[in-house]
Design a protein around this motif. Structure first.
Motif, PDB file in Angstrom:
ATOM      1  N   ASN A 126     -70.450  54.039  69.739  1.00 21.91           N
ATOM      2  CA  ASN A 126     -69.591  54.541  70.827  1.00 21.91           C
ATOM      3  C   ASN A 126     -68.151  54.763  70.347  1.00 21.91           C
ATOM      4  O   ASN A 126     -67.497  55.725  70.758  1.00 21.91           O
ATOM      5  CB  ASN A 126     -69.596  53.588  72.019  1.00 21.91           C
ATOM      6  N   ASN A 127     -67.671  53.880  69.480  1.00 22.91           N
ATOM      7  CA  ASN A 127     -66.332  54.048  68.906  1.00 22.91           C
ATOM      8  C   ASN A 127     -66.258  55.390  68.178  1.00 22.91           C
ATOM      9  O   ASN A 127     -65.332  56.175  68.369  1.00 22.91           O
ATOM     10  CB  ASN A 127     -66.069  52.886  67.934  1.00 22.91           C
ATOM     11  N   ARG A 128     -67.294  55.672  67.407  1.00 28.84           N
ATOM     12  CA  ARG A 128     -67.322  56.882  66.583  1.00 28.84           C
ATOM     13  C   ARG A 128     -67.532  58.135  67.456  1.00 28.84           C
ATOM     14  O   ARG A 128     -66.873  59.155  67.256  1.00 28.84           O
ATOM     15  CB  ARG A 128     -68.470  56.714  65.566  1.00 28.84           C
ATOM     16  N   ILE A 129     -68.466  58.031  68.423  1.00 25.80           N
ATOM     17  CA  ILE A 129     -68.770  59.198  69.279  1.00 25.80           C
ATOM     18  C   ILE A 129     -67.547  59.530  70.136  1.00 25.80           C
ATOM     19  O   ILE A 129     -67.135  60.682  70.263  1.00 25.80           O
ATOM     20  CB  ILE A 129     -70.016  58.929  70.164  1.00 25.80           C
ATOM     21  N   SER A 130     -66.921  58.496  70.722  1.00 24.20           N
ATOM     22  CA  SER A 130     -65.768  58.727  71.575  1.00 24.20           C
ATOM     23  C   SER A 130     -64.600  59.289  70.762  1.00 24.20           C
ATOM     24  O   SER A 130     -63.899  60.201  71.219  1.00 24.20           O
ATOM     25  CB  SER A 130     -65.374  57.421  72.263  1.00 24.20           C
ATOM     26  N   GLU A 131     -64.411  58.771  69.549  1.00 25.30           N
ATOM     27  CA  GLU A 131     -63.365  59.320  68.667  1.00 25.30           C
ATOM     28  C   GLU A 131     -63.606  60.811  68.449  1.00 25.30           C
ATOM     29  O   GLU A 131     -62.700  61.627  68.610  1.00 25.30           O
ATOM     30  CB  GLU A 131     -63.401  58.614  67.304  1.00 25.30           C
ATOM     31  N   TYR A 132     -64.838  61.129  68.083  1.00 27.00           N
ATOM     32  CA  TYR A 132     -65.177  62.522  67.755  1.00 27.00           C
ATOM     33  C   TYR A 132     -64.926  63.443  68.955  1.00 27.00           C
ATOM     34  O   TYR A 132     -64.257  64.475  68.833  1.00 27.00           O
ATOM     35  CB  TYR A 132     -66.644  62.598  67.301  1.00 27.00           C
ATOM     36  N   LEU A 133     -65.429  63.036  70.133  1.00 23.30           N
ATOM     37  CA  LEU A 133     -65.306  63.914  71.300  1.00 23.30           C
ATOM     38  C   LEU A 133     -63.850  64.013  71.768  1.00 23.30           C
ATOM     39  O   LEU A 133     -63.377  65.092  72.134  1.00 23.30           O
ATOM     40  CB  LEU A 133     -66.229  63.435  72.425  1.00 23.30           C
ATOM     41  N   MET A 134     -63.117  62.905  71.743  1.00 24.42           N
ATOM     42  CA  MET A 134     -61.698  62.950  72.162  1.00 24.42           C
ATOM     43  C   MET A 134     -60.891  63.818  71.189  1.00 24.42           C
ATOM     44  O   MET A 134     -59.981  64.538  71.607  1.00 24.42           O
ATOM     45  CB  MET A 134     -61.111  61.538  72.211  1.00 24.42           C
ATOM     46  N   MET A 135     -61.224  63.747  69.892  1.00 24.70           N
ATOM     47  CA  MET A 135     -60.495  64.579  68.924  1.00 24.70           C
ATOM     48  C   MET A 135     -60.768  66.057  69.158  1.00 24.70           C
ATOM     49  O   MET A 135     -59.858  66.885  69.114  1.00 24.70           O
ATOM     50  CB  MET A 135     -60.852  64.173  67.494  1.00 24.70           C
ATOM     51  N   ARG A 136     -62.043  66.384  69.402  1.00 24.11           N
ATOM     52  CA  ARG A 136     -62.385  67.794  69.677  1.00 24.11           C
ATOM     53  C   ARG A 136     -61.659  68.259  70.942  1.00 24.11           C
ATOM     54  O   ARG A 136     -61.139  69.359  70.997  1.00 24.11           O
ATOM     55  CB  ARG A 136     -63.895  67.964  69.865  1.00 24.11           C
ATOM     56  N   LEU A 137     -61.628  67.393  71.982  1.00 27.25           N
ATOM     57  CA  LEU A 137     -60.930  67.759  73.224  1.00 27.25           C
ATOM     58  C   LEU A 137     -59.440  67.941  72.962  1.00 27.25           C
ATOM     59  O   LEU A 137     -58.813  68.854  73.502  1.00 27.25           O
ATOM     60  CB  LEU A 137     -61.163  66.693  74.295  1.00 27.25           C
ATOM     61  N   GLY A 138     -58.872  67.086  72.126  1.00 27.29           N
ATOM     62  CA  GLY A 138     -57.457  67.201  71.762  1.00 27.29           C
ATOM     63  C   GLY A 138     -57.169  68.555  71.128  1.00 27.29           C
ATOM     64  O   GLY A 138     -56.125  69.168  71.378  1.00 27.29           O
ATOM     65  N   GLU A 139     -58.122  69.041  70.328  1.00 30.52           N
ATOM     66  CA  GLU A 139     -57.927  70.322  69.636  1.00 30.52           C
ATOM     67  C   GLU A 139     -57.864  71.499  70.603  1.00 30.52           C
ATOM     68  O   GLU A 139     -57.314  72.536  70.267  1.00 30.52           O
ATOM     69  CB  GLU A 139     -59.053  70.547  68.613  1.00 30.52           C
ATOM     70  N   ILE A 140     -58.472  71.364  71.803  1.00 27.76           N
ATOM     71  CA  ILE A 140     -58.347  72.477  72.772  1.00 27.76           C
ATOM     72  C   ILE A 140     -57.238  72.186  73.793  1.00 27.76           C
ATOM     73  O   ILE A 140     -57.137  72.848  74.808  1.00 27.76           O
ATOM     74  CB  ILE A 140     -59.690  72.817  73.469  1.00 27.76           C
ATOM     75  N   GLY A 141     -56.435  71.169  73.518  1.00 26.08           N
ATOM     76  CA  GLY A 141     -55.252  70.942  74.356  1.00 26.08           C
ATOM     77  C   GLY A 141     -55.441  69.987  75.511  1.00 26.08           C
ATOM     78  O   GLY A 141     -54.606  69.941  76.414  1.00 26.08           O
ATOM     79  N   ILE A 142     -56.554  69.229  75.506  1.00 24.17           N
ATOM     80  CA  ILE A 142     -56.723  68.205  76.544  1.00 24.17           C
ATOM     81  C   ILE A 142     -55.964  66.957  76.084  1.00 24.17           C
ATOM     82  O   ILE A 142     -56.259  66.417  75.016  1.00 24.17           O
ATOM     83  CB  ILE A 142     -58.225  67.833  76.728  1.00 24.17           C
TER      84      ILE A 142
END
Ligand code: UDP
Length: 254
Positions: free
Chosen positions: A50-66
């Motif tokens: 979950n640490n890894r999955i959440s990191e990955y998804l939050m980073m991708r979201l950050g890249e689109i400006g969330i």
């Protein structure tokens, strides 16, 4: 060495004081419980995944400006996050009928909804997180109308982006839960995404077989719980095989 100060312990995570003011360390446990707390157990390796999955998804979201609270992953079970004032709402988005929507309204699980639905639940374990409307939220001051507008706009973007990202690796995003927080910067307040995005708070089904790859495997005693979480990480290309340094990009399903 001085021990860090623990600020909060929940069912699946612990929050510690962070290294600098305005930061926290979020620790992911293997402990699991059904959302009403009637069933508890351990899902081995869940915290790491979950640490890894959440990191990955939050980073991708950050890249689109969330805007998110995620700063960086610190180790296998911990990530550095920004401290926010949590808005006491669980924002649930649904694309396909399942879980409480199906039981409450008698709609068969697996029915694709004609449009995505956003629901709000009041974050209060004593009351068992009741479903509430915008009227309750604004009346009791849990969030204002402008806050709600921001949350809805962010939630719809997050849903579209994650639905596409996951469909690309053969996963249907059935529904999920988000939490938001208020971040104060020089007297200005911004609403940012907080908590985690993982198979603990998303329903993730294999797009072809509809097989469940999320916490419902635990809640409903379906077996192969660890395997479900691992499969999500594997498809996203982030399963820690030869250690956390071995990170690949996501594999695309045909
Ligand atoms: N959910 C969650 N925490 C909760 C309640 C729900 O993360 O306390 C997530 C759940 O994993 C699912 C979505 O929100 O992805 C919708 O859950 P639902 O209302 O159907 O409740 P459930 O059937 O899980 O009790």
């Amino acid at each position: 060495m001085a021990r860090r100060r623990q600020l909060y312990e929940g069912k699946a995570k612990i929050l510690f004081e962070g290294p600098e003011p305005g930061t926290l360390v979020q620790y992911f446990k293997d402990d699991a419980s059904s959302d009403n707390g009637t069933k508890t157990g351990v899902i081995t390796g869940k915290g790491v995944l979950n640490n890894r999955i959440s990191e990955y998804l939050m980073m991708r979201l950050g890249e689109i400006g969330i805007p998110t609270h995620f700063v960086r992953r610190l180790n296998m079970r911990e990530q550095l996050i920004r401290e926010v004032e949590i808005i006491p709402l669980e924002v649930v988005v649904r694309n396909v009928a399942a879980g409480s929507l199906s039981t409450r309204l008698g709609i068969n699980e697996g029915t694709r909804l004609p449009r995505s639905i956003i629901e709000y639940y009041f974050k209060n374990p004593t009351l068992n997180h009741p479903l509430v409307s915008e009227e309750h939220i604004t009346c009791f001051g849990w969030a204002g109308t402008a806050d709600l507008d921001d949350m809805v706009a962010l939630t719809l973007r997050i849903n579209d982006f994650l639905s596409g990202l996951l469909l690309g690796v053969g996963i249907t995003l059935v529904d999920f839960k988000l939490e938001f927080g208020r971040l104060w910067e020089n007297d200005e307040m911004r609403i940012i995404l907080a908590d985690e995005i993982s198979p603990d708070n998303c329903r993730l089904w294999d797009s072809k077989t509809q097989e469940k790859m999320d916490k419902d495997r635990f809640r409903r005693d379906l077996g192969k719980v660890e395997e479900g979480y691992q499969e999500v990480a594997r498809r996203l290309g982030i399963l820690p095989e030869a250690g956390m340094r071995d990170l690949k990009g996501p594999e695309t399903m045909q």
